[in-house]
Design a protein around this motif. Sequence first.
Motif, PDB file in Angstrom:
ATOM      1  N   LEU A 195       0.844  -1.214   0.000  1.00 28.07           N
ATOM      2  CA  LEU A 195       0.000   0.000   0.000  1.00 28.07           C
ATOM      3  C   LEU A 195       0.877   1.261   0.000  1.00 28.07           C
ATOM      4  CD1 LEU A 195      -2.877  -1.033   2.388  1.00 28.07           C
ATOM      5  CD2 LEU A 195      -3.191   0.118   0.194  1.00 28.07           C
ATOM      6  N   ALA A 227      -8.221  -6.208   5.537  1.00 31.88           N
ATOM      7  CA  ALA A 227      -7.571  -4.965   5.112  1.00 31.88           C
ATOM      8  C   ALA A 227      -8.448  -3.743   5.406  1.00 31.88           C
ATOM      9  CB  ALA A 227      -7.245  -5.033   3.619  1.00 31.88           C
ATOM     10  N   TYR A 244      -5.025   4.612   4.538  1.00 29.70           N
ATOM     11  CA  TYR A 244      -4.841   4.749   3.083  1.00 29.70           C
ATOM     12  C   TYR A 244      -6.172   5.030   2.373  1.00 29.70           C
ATOM     13  CZ  TYR A 244      -0.420   2.665   4.392  1.00 29.70           C
ATOM     14  OH  TYR A 244       0.779   2.418   5.006  1.00 29.70           O
ATOM     15  N   LEU A 273      -7.033   2.678  -1.006  1.00 34.78           N
ATOM     16  CA  LEU A 273      -7.445   1.296  -0.681  1.00 34.78           C
ATOM     17  C   LEU A 273      -8.934   1.040  -0.943  1.00 34.78           C
ATOM     18  CD1 LEU A 273      -6.972  -1.513   0.564  1.00 34.78           C
ATOM     19  CD2 LEU A 273      -7.255  -0.481   2.823  1.00 34.78           C
TER      20      LEU A 273
END
Length: 365
Positions: free
Chosen positions: A189, A211, A218, A222
């Motif tokens: 990431l 995640a 993020y 993401l």
Amino acid sequence: MSADEVTLDQLPLRDDLRGRSPYGAPQLDVPVRLNTNENPYPPPAELVADVTEAVREVASTLHRYPDRDAVELRQDLAAYLSVSTRVPLTERNVWAANGSNEILQQLLQAFGGPGRRALGFEPSYSMHPIIAAGTRTDWLPAPRRPDFSLDAREAARLVAQRQPDVLFLTSPNNPTGGSIPPADLESLLRVAPGMVVVDEAYAEFSARPSAVRLLERYPAKLVVSRTMSKAFAFAGGRLGYLAAAPAVVDALQLVRLPYHLSSLTQAAARAALRHAEATLASVARLAAERDRVAETLQGMGFTTVPSDANFILFGGFSDAAAAWQSYVDRGVLVRDVGIEGHLRVTVGRPEENDAFLEASKEVPR
Ligand code: PMP
């Protein structure tokens, strides 16, 4: 010329689609079907009754379009994810579509496309490159280690070098079964220049944290993709979803078709979600069966790839295609995923797994 005589070659198909093969997991009517990673337990009677009632209610409003933004369904999905990941989310963080395949397609429509590229570590889910092709996103295949795990340092180097607009990380990975350690995920990431799509279709089967908890750190890159097709035992209902920053949901509104999720799908999915706890009780049973099947296969001299999901990639065949046919001849459908010497088996009910293991004694190696 009759309609049946026209061949694909004669159509003005896009040049970049010529010669490609469609997604094609065989749908054969055999007694033991262990090839598409579904939950083998059919919905319990209470769920069936609830879905039927929910669909009956919306049937009287089918002359109207559905809620275009599927707000109530997204609220329910956000509530489920908030509880299971312990990350507070609202419907603004969640988007839903007809299976996570449609989620992935919308993501590539918005963030990929002509002149852009998507990178994935192969072998992985075969639809990622197919959806890339359909959206005219260049596909950059990247390797895994010989044991199919992800070499995070090498992966980060490649991502920094190739600068993909979209990075696919599948965890647990299909068809190999392993998931990505959180530290490795985060190292990727950090270096990814574009969107990072973590495909968590099998997340409920894995002990690793989702995640989703990295969204706060993020938010501008993401996206976590999920589905009700696997642990939720709702593959026929077609419901996939994602968790991301609200701006990602705004981006997908630009490419989604209006009213893409039917009123029937929305109502049925909400009813199924009310039974999440009972449905997901099968996850522990399936994980235990997975471990039993893997150990038994090892005892027979097969190799197995450590799996965090509801399927096992196993090897030891000199001709995997011939072995696949031999399983079919014995009434067992597994998957030939095109990895030399290997086949993939979905974990089924104990009696299905026993039938698979019996057949495994007889198939040619
Ligand atoms: N991602 C992965 C890794 C998968 O294995 C699958 C189903 N095989 C999907 C996404 C898509 O599933 P669905 O469209 O049913 O949500």
